[in-house]
Design a protein around this motif. Structure first.
Motif, mmCIF file in Angstrom:
data_model
loop_
_atom_site.group_PDB
_atom_site.id
_atom_site.type_symbol
_atom_site.label_atom_id
_atom_site.label_comp_id
_atom_site.label_asym_id
_atom_site.label_seq_id
_atom_site.Cartn_x
_atom_site.Cartn_y
_atom_site.Cartn_z
ATOM 1 N N MET A 55 0.836 -1.202 0.000
ATOM 2 C CA MET A 55 0.000 0.000 0.000
ATOM 3 C C MET A 55 0.873 1.255 0.000
ATOM 4 S SD MET A 55 -3.052 -0.804 2.672
ATOM 5 C CE MET A 55 -3.289 -2.514 3.084
ATOM 6 N N GLY A 111 -5.518 1.402 3.575
ATOM 7 C CA GLY A 111 -4.727 2.033 2.514
ATOM 8 C C GLY A 111 -4.703 3.544 2.617
ATOM 9 N N THR A 149 -1.406 5.797 3.484
ATOM 10 C CA THR A 149 -1.047 6.904 2.595
ATOM 11 C C THR A 149 -0.926 8.209 3.367
ATOM 12 O OG1 THR A 149 -2.129 5.843 0.714
ATOM 13 C CG2 THR A 149 -1.789 8.223 0.566
ATOM 14 N N TYR A 151 -8.118 1.977 -0.576
ATOM 15 C CA TYR A 151 -8.019 0.537 -0.717
ATOM 16 C C TYR A 151 -9.260 -0.080 -0.088
ATOM 17 C CZ TYR A 151 -3.217 0.851 -2.162
ATOM 18 O OH TYR A 151 -2.074 1.126 -2.856
#
Length: 144
Positions: free
Chosen positions: A24, A110, A114, A141
């Motif tokens: 990820m 995800g 991030t 995600y």
């Protein structure tokens, strides 16, 4: 007689592994604007279950769940000439604290990975918080 349990999409799922979070983060980095990636140079992104004890001690943290990630190295604003033996810049993401935070939030793993990665890239590059908000992370995600 035992009652049948209705099917749940989470019934057969596991939390993201170290490798899942690494993928990820790598994908999030790959989808950041090229100018930002170039500023990061050869930064290394690592994922571990928890921060090491010396990191917790240095930061005065009582619990390993208190830290989602960490930038280690010399940020661009403080860089001069490279010195022999200088360690590469690294961003650490800590899986178990991220999962703990995820369990209490409405974010996907995800998106959370991030966000934390972007936060520490900001530490490395010296980019303002306003400029970071201009970065468009990849789509959320989905664990389905």
């Amino acid at each position: 007689m035992a009652q049948a349990i209705p099917f749940s999409p989470w019934q057969d799922r596991q939390a993201p592994s170290l490798d899942d979070i690494q993928r990820m983060a790598t994908d999030a980095f790959a989808h950041m604007p090229g100018d930002l990636r170039r500023l990061c140079g050869d930064i290394i992104i690592q994922v571990a279950e928890f921060p090491q004890d010396d990191v917790l001690d240095d930061m005065g943290l009582e619990s390993p769940f208190d830290l989602l990630g960490l930038f280690q190295g010399t940020g661009l604003a403080h860089r001069g000439h490279s010195q022999t033996g200088e360690m590469p810049n690294m961003i650490w993401l800590y899986r178990r604290p991220l999962l703990d935070f995820w369990a209490e939030s409405d974010e996907t793993p995800g998106h959370l990975s991030t966000h934390v990665l972007t936060h520490y890239i900001r530490h490395h590059s010296g980019i303002s918080a306003d400029a970071v908000h201009q970065i468009h992370p990849p789509p959320h995600y989905d664990l389905r």
